[in-house]
Design a protein around this motif. Structure first.
Motif, PDB file in Angstrom:
ATOM      1  N   SER A   1       0.941   7.629   4.134  1.00 51.88           N
ATOM      2  CA  SER A   1       0.680   6.832   2.940  1.00 51.88           C
ATOM      3  C   SER A   1       1.060   7.642   1.714  1.00 51.88           C
ATOM      4  CB  SER A   1      -0.795   6.433   2.860  1.00 51.88           C
ATOM      5  OG  SER A   1      -1.062   5.773   1.638  1.00 51.88           O
ATOM      6  N   ALA A   2       1.775   7.011   0.798  1.00 45.93           N
ATOM      7  CA  ALA A   2       2.204   7.710  -0.419  1.00 45.93           C
ATOM      8  C   ALA A   2       1.002   8.208  -1.213  1.00 45.93           C
ATOM      9  CB  ALA A   2       3.067   6.791  -1.268  1.00 45.93           C
ATOM     10  N   SER A   3      -0.125   7.518  -1.097  1.00 46.11           N
ATOM     11  CA  SER A   3      -1.317   7.910  -1.859  1.00 46.11           C
ATOM     12  C   SER A   3      -1.870   9.257  -1.413  1.00 46.11           C
ATOM     13  CB  SER A   3      -2.390   6.833  -1.723  1.00 46.11           C
ATOM     14  OG  SER A   3      -2.781   6.684  -0.362  1.00 46.11           O
ATOM     15  N   ASN A   4      -1.480   9.701  -0.200  1.00 46.92           N
ATOM     16  CA  ASN A   4      -1.977  10.972   0.314  1.00 46.92           C
ATOM     17  C   ASN A   4      -0.980  12.121   0.168  1.00 46.92           C
ATOM     18  OD1 ASN A   4      -4.376   9.725   1.124  1.00 46.92           O
ATOM     19  ND2 ASN A   4      -3.496   9.132   3.102  1.00 46.92           N
ATOM     20  N   ILE A   5       0.159  11.851  -0.495  1.00 45.28           N
ATOM     21  CA  ILE A   5       1.191  12.871  -0.662  1.00 45.28           C
ATOM     22  C   ILE A   5       1.372  13.115  -2.159  1.00 45.28           C
ATOM     23  CG2 ILE A   5       3.552  13.550  -0.129  1.00 45.28           C
ATOM     24  CD1 ILE A   5       3.572  11.464   2.091  1.00 45.28           C
ATOM     25  N   SER A   6       1.021  14.293  -2.598  1.00 46.20           N
ATOM     26  CA  SER A   6       1.069  14.574  -4.034  1.00 46.20           C
ATOM     27  C   SER A   6       2.489  14.530  -4.587  1.00 46.20           C
ATOM     28  CB  SER A   6       0.447  15.950  -4.313  1.00 46.20           C
ATOM     29  OG  SER A   6       1.143  16.973  -3.605  1.00 46.20           O
ATOM     30  N   GLU A   7       3.486  14.863  -3.725  1.00 51.22           N
ATOM     31  CA  GLU A   7       4.870  14.923  -4.197  1.00 51.22           C
ATOM     32  C   GLU A   7       5.522  13.549  -4.332  1.00 51.22           C
ATOM     33  OE1 GLU A   7       4.215  18.502  -1.407  1.00 51.22           O
ATOM     34  OE2 GLU A   7       3.700  16.380  -1.495  1.00 51.22           O
ATOM     35  N   ILE A   8       4.894  12.518  -3.755  1.00 48.76           N
ATOM     36  CA  ILE A   8       5.526  11.195  -3.688  1.00 48.76           C
ATOM     37  C   ILE A   8       4.600  10.143  -4.272  1.00 48.76           C
ATOM     38  CG2 ILE A   8       6.457   9.416  -2.151  1.00 48.76           C
ATOM     39  CD1 ILE A   8       7.107  11.597  -0.137  1.00 48.76           C
ATOM     40  N   SER A   9       5.122   9.364  -5.212  1.00 50.12           N
ATOM     41  CA  SER A   9       4.318   8.259  -5.755  1.00 50.12           C
ATOM     42  C   SER A   9       4.528   6.985  -4.952  1.00 50.12           C
ATOM     43  CB  SER A   9       4.681   8.015  -7.223  1.00 50.12           C
ATOM     44  OG  SER A   9       6.063   7.708  -7.355  1.00 50.12           O
ATOM     45  N   SER A  10       5.741   6.840  -4.380  1.00 54.16           N
ATOM     46  CA  SER A  10       6.044   5.679  -3.537  1.00 54.16           C
ATOM     47  C   SER A  10       7.310   5.985  -2.762  1.00 54.16           C
ATOM     48  CB  SER A  10       6.228   4.411  -4.375  1.00 54.16           C
ATOM     49  OG  SER A  10       7.370   4.534  -5.205  1.00 54.16           O
TER      50      SER A  10
ATOM     51  N   THR B   1       0.811  -1.215   0.000  1.00 51.11           N
ATOM     52  CA  THR B   1       0.000   0.000   0.000  1.00 51.11           C
ATOM     53  C   THR B   1       0.847   1.268   0.000  1.00 51.11           C
ATOM     54  OG1 THR B   1      -0.092  -0.009   2.423  1.00 51.11           O
ATOM     55  CG2 THR B   1      -1.841  -1.190   1.260  1.00 51.11           C
ATOM     56  N   GLY B   2       2.159   1.111   0.133  1.00 52.62           N
ATOM     57  CA  GLY B   2       3.040   2.275   0.182  1.00 52.62           C
ATOM     58  C   GLY B   2       2.781   3.117   1.404  1.00 52.62           C
ATOM     59  N   SER B   3       2.740   2.466   2.562  1.00 54.07           N
ATOM     60  CA  SER B   3       2.402   3.180   3.792  1.00 54.07           C
ATOM     61  C   SER B   3       3.233   2.693   4.964  1.00 54.07           C
ATOM     62  CB  SER B   3       0.913   3.000   4.104  1.00 54.07           C
ATOM     63  OG  SER B   3       0.613   1.622   4.343  1.00 54.07           O
TER      64      SER B   3
ATOM     65  N   ILE C   1      16.215  10.719  -3.713  1.00 53.86           N
ATOM     66  CA  ILE C   1      15.480  11.944  -3.398  1.00 53.86           C
ATOM     67  C   ILE C   1      14.730  11.673  -2.100  1.00 53.86           C
ATOM     68  CG2 ILE C   1      13.659  13.520  -4.106  1.00 53.86           C
ATOM     69  CD1 ILE C   1      16.151  13.815  -5.795  1.00 53.86           C
ATOM     70  N   TYR C   2      14.954  12.514  -1.104  1.00 57.17           N
ATOM     71  CA  TYR C   2      14.390  12.268   0.231  1.00 57.17           C
ATOM     72  C   TYR C   2      13.475  13.419   0.645  1.00 57.17           C
ATOM     73  CZ  TYR C   2      17.917   8.590   0.693  1.00 57.17           C
ATOM     74  OH  TYR C   2      18.692   7.467   0.512  1.00 57.17           O
ATOM     75  N   PHE C   3      12.410  13.065   1.369  1.00 57.61           N
ATOM     76  CA  PHE C   3      11.451  14.028   1.879  1.00 57.61           C
ATOM     77  C   PHE C   3      11.366  13.916   3.393  1.00 57.61           C
ATOM     78  CE2 PHE C   3      10.227  13.445  -2.483  1.00 57.61           C
ATOM     79  CZ  PHE C   3       9.651  14.636  -2.882  1.00 57.61           C
TER      80      PHE C   3
ATOM     81  N   LEU D   1      11.480  10.025   4.272  1.00 57.41           N
ATOM     82  CA  LEU D   1      11.003   9.031   3.309  1.00 57.41           C
ATOM     83  C   LEU D   1      11.944   9.002   2.112  1.00 57.41           C
ATOM     84  CD1 LEU D   1       7.187   9.949   3.358  1.00 57.41           C
ATOM     85  CD2 LEU D   1       8.389   8.268   4.781  1.00 57.41           C
ATOM     86  N   ALA D   2      12.343   7.809   1.699  1.00 54.64           N
ATOM     87  CA  ALA D   2      13.292   7.637   0.595  1.00 54.64           C
ATOM     88  C   ALA D   2      12.559   7.323  -0.702  1.00 54.64           C
ATOM     89  CB  ALA D   2      14.267   6.508   0.923  1.00 54.64           C
ATOM     90  N   THR D   3      12.851   8.095  -1.746  1.00 52.77           N
ATOM     91  CA  THR D   3      12.255   7.857  -3.058  1.00 52.77           C
ATOM     92  C   THR D   3      13.346   7.889  -4.127  1.00 52.77           C
ATOM     93  OG1 THR D   3      11.850  10.173  -3.688  1.00 52.77           O
ATOM     94  CG2 THR D   3      10.234   9.147  -2.238  1.00 52.77           C
ATOM     95  N   GLU D   4      13.037   7.338  -5.272  1.00 51.98           N
ATOM     96  CA  GLU D   4      13.945   7.338  -6.438  1.00 51.98           C
ATOM     97  C   GLU D   4      15.354   6.888  -6.055  1.00 51.98           C
ATOM     98  OE1 GLU D   4      13.728  10.880  -8.903  1.00 51.98           O
ATOM     99  OE2 GLU D   4      11.834  11.433  -7.939  1.00 51.98           O
TER     100      GLU D   4
END
Length: 722
Positions: free
Chosen positions: A78-87, A59-61, A117-119, A102-105
């Motif tokens: 949850s990634a689904s609730n953050i517009s800047e992050i897909s996962s 679920t990406g959460s 890319i980190y948030f 949160l770690a992305t890409e």
């Protein structure tokens, strides 16, 4: 008439069961993950000790659960609730648990290092803020949660989360020259860490290691890719006996905005394998070890007074292992682990290094240190007290009294304790039981609840032709008692003669004979057993968890005693009535490839075939930290290097030999295989080989593993079953 139908139904049922049990494992199933097990991903105990979080990749959460009820309490993010992050692929909390990184890409650099890319996600405001537009390394919250330190392009930065401003605290970082705040290749690989900076408790100082690799020799690899011309990947790689990076230790004062250098001029040609702040925000602990790695100093540096003192010296006639077990208690006394009595045990010292007591003792090894609970005055650890192939969880008073075994099942138990040591989640596995997760009380080990198991995997395997993994002790003619396991064909008949394939790794301190659930290779061994081959694994001298003397006997002679033990073990196996002594093969990967190569050469009258995947063929080609720990330098120990390197024994080859390597292996360079091939050709020896373009030490990706294991399976069939 009715009875006849019942009999027919039972007969047909038994027939179907027999057919189902005859199903054979395929390579496609193994490498498509058909027998994979479920785990608990990225588990974090909350500060209250009553709840924990896990990363739900589906679920990406990040979901929070209650220990006692095991019920989900809430979804924290949850990634689904953050517009800047897909996962996102990982998360870490600030100390007060109000924010997460949160770690992305994310993309790999080497084995442990990553760029991404980190948030920063603020739980209260539900707002995600990008730390940097660039791909960075090792972002870490300050203890007060107000700042994040990270590394970009070999320089250390600090981002103020209130103002959003970033401060660059080092400016001299240059690729293949100067690194600040993260480790160089050899530290990452051999000291097992990447982040080389640490915040102090007051969030006003950052200690960091600087690496000057200017004079370290470079290694280059061609990356073939899909373009017209290949590219060249060049990085610093110090081979045994060559120049290491010059390391220095620095302190950045955030209030003053200044960096100072900690004076380590009394050391020469040394490593800094660990730095860690004590609970006193002014006092930094520094581990300094000499190049031979047999003398380690635990030093305390006071940033307020600029004074330093060595509080503990660890020496060994061979080498000192580096661990992450150093733990500072509330009074800044500390826990330390050492092999100084011949086995790895836990020790307690005052903050000035005065010895208090040895917490654990006995002819067995502590294999993991979990922590100290101040309220109950107990130390929690994992050990092999119940046999070196097993792991159990124990608790003991810090004075060494009132020891209690908390785990009950025989096999491999490992624990993840809640923050206040009220509960622990136990992971249990054995050769017959896939991973089981259960909640226990830390006080007495009592089971509170089952969390999850992998019974479905075991049930699925019930439909396959599976053989039992039999554990035993193999005693060589020289009298060495070695742990071993054997897998026989399911339709084994003692009156027949079977070929044998031996598997080993054999590296210092390693273990392959362990009472735990199947790895992918175990399913491959079942496949080979289905074809009529007996599989055997023997942990010879030099492997771990049987005491320092057993492990360190190979010092300065890698490839001598371990190879003797594999040859001697094969000879003993060949004496068994059901073994065809003329068809005994051996295979291994990495250190295991070094071993299998040596075995077919030094044991050319015992082994009829060998497979070596990504082998070291001369220790002169491998890195400083690992190789010199066990061998000293080539300049000091030339015979130790050369007498036991396969590349120098190629003229002895009699049997069938297959060598395999990836050209993108940054660890054990393909140079090892190329030089081995050249030596074999010059000796006019026939052999087989396989090269995987651009694949690293793991040789994976797409159909690569399937292709690799198909290649090895075909080779085994054409040699051992001919």
């Amino acid at each position: 008439m009715k009875l006849k139908y019942v009999f027919l139904f039972v007969f047909l049922g038994l027939a179907n069961l027999t057919i189902a049990q005859q199903k054979e494992i395929t390579l496609q199933e193994i490498w498509s993950g058909a027998f994979g097990t479920r785990g608990m991903d990225v588990l974090h105990s909350m500060n209250n000790g009553q709840q924990y979080t896990v990363l739900n990749r589906g679920t990406g959460s990040v979901d929070k659960y209650d220990y006692k009820t095991l019920q989900k309490v809430e979804t924290i993010v949850s990634a689904s609730n953050i517009s800047e992050i897909s996962s996102f692929s990982s998360y870490s909390f600030s100390d007060d648990e109000s924010k997460l990184i949160l770690a992305t890409e994310v993309e790999p650099v080497f084995r442990r290092s990553r760029l991404g890319i980190y948030f920063v996600y603020d739980i209260a405001s539900k707002k995600a803020t990008k730390i940097s537009d660039k791909k960075i390394q090792e972002p870490t919250f300050s203890p007060n949660g107000k700042k994040v330190a990270y590394v970009y392009d070999n320089n250390v930065y600090v981002k103020d989360l209130m103002s959003g401003a970033s401060t660059q605290i080092t400016t001299d970082g240059v690729k293949n020259k100067i690194i600040n705040g993260v480790t160089d290749w050899v530290y990452e690989e051999e000291f097992s860490f990447v982040r080389a900076f640490q915040w102090n408790a007051a969030s006003d100082h950052i200690a960091f290691i600087r690496f000057d690799e200017t004079d370290v020799p470079e290694f280059s690899m061609d990356v073939y890719g899909s373009k017209l011309y290949p590219q060249q990947h060049v990085f610093k790689y110090p081979k045994a006996g060559e120049k290491n990076a010059d390391v220095s230790l620095h302190l950045y004062n955030l209030n003053a905005g200044k960096t100072s250098k900690i004076d380590l001029s009394n050391y020469n040609d040394f490593y800094i394998p660990r730095i860690k702040w004590t609970n006193d925000p002014a006092v930094l602990s520094v581990q300094v070890i000499n190049r031979h790695q047999n003398e380690l100093d635990l030093m305390m540096y006071n940033a307020a007074t600029n004074q330093k003192s060595v509080v503990l010296k660890e020496t060994d006639k061979a080498y000192v292992d580096i661990t992450d077990n150093l733990t500072f208690l509330a009074d800044n006394s500390f826990i330390w682990t050492s092999e100084k009595d011949g086995f790895n045990h836990i020790y307690h010292y005052k903050k000035d290094g005065t010895f208090i007591n040895q917490v654990t003792k006995g002819p067995w090894e502590v294999t993991n240190y979990y922590g100290y609970d101040e309220d109950s005055d107990r130390v929690f650890y994992q050990s092999v007290e119940n046999g070196s192939v097993n792991r159990d969880i124990y608790a003991v008073k810090i004075n060494g009294k009132k020891k209690k075994r908390l785990s009950t099942k025989e096999g491999t138990n490992s624990a993840k304790f809640s923050a206040n040591f009220t509960y622990y989640i136990n992971t249990f596995t054995s050769a017959t039981t896939p991973p089981e997760y259960s909640l226990h009380w830390a006080k007495n080990g009592k089971l509170e609840k089952e969390i999850k198991n992998n019974a479905n995997v075991k049930e699925k395997l019930g439909n396959y032709k599976m053989s039992k993994k039999e554990f035993f002790t193999l005693t060589t003619a020289k009298g060495h008692e070695l742990n071993a396991w054997m897998i026989k064909p399911a339709d084994f008949e003692a009156s027949k003669k079977y070929p044998v394939l031996m598997y080993q790794y054999s590296g210092p301190g390693s273990q392959q004979v362990a009472n735990k659930w199947n790895s992918p290779n175990d399913y491959w061994y079942q496949l080979l057993a289905q074809k009529g081959i007996i599989i055997v694994c023997v942990d010879g001298r030099g492997t771990g968890f049987k005491g320092a003397d057993f492990k360190k006997v190979t010092y300065k002679e890698l490839g001598k005693y371990e190879v003797e033990d594999q040859i001697d073990a094969a000879i003993e196996l060949g004496k068994r009535s059901y073994v065809d002594k003329d068809r005994i093969g051996i295979w291994g990967w990495s250190y295991g490839g070094f071993m299998s190569s040596n075995c077919i050469l030094k044991g050319n009258d015992v082994f009829s075939m060998a497979i070596a995947v990504a082998p070291v063929t001369s220790w002169r080609f491998y890195d400083t930290i690992y190789t010199e720990r066990y061998m000293q330098t080539p300049q000091e120990n030339a015979s130790g290097y050369d007498d036991n390197s396969p590349i120098n024994h190629v003229k002895k080859l009699k049997g069938d030999y297959l060598v395999i390597h990836g050209t993108g292996d940054d660890n054990v360079h393909v140079q090892n295989t190329m030089r081995m091939i050249d030596a074999l050709i010059k000796a006019n020896k026939q052999f087989d080989w396989m090269i995987y373009p651009d694949k690293n030490h793991g040789i994976y990706g797409g159909y690569t593993r399937l292709h690799l294991y198909t290649k090895m399976t075909d080779f085994i069939e054409n040699t051992l079953l001919k």
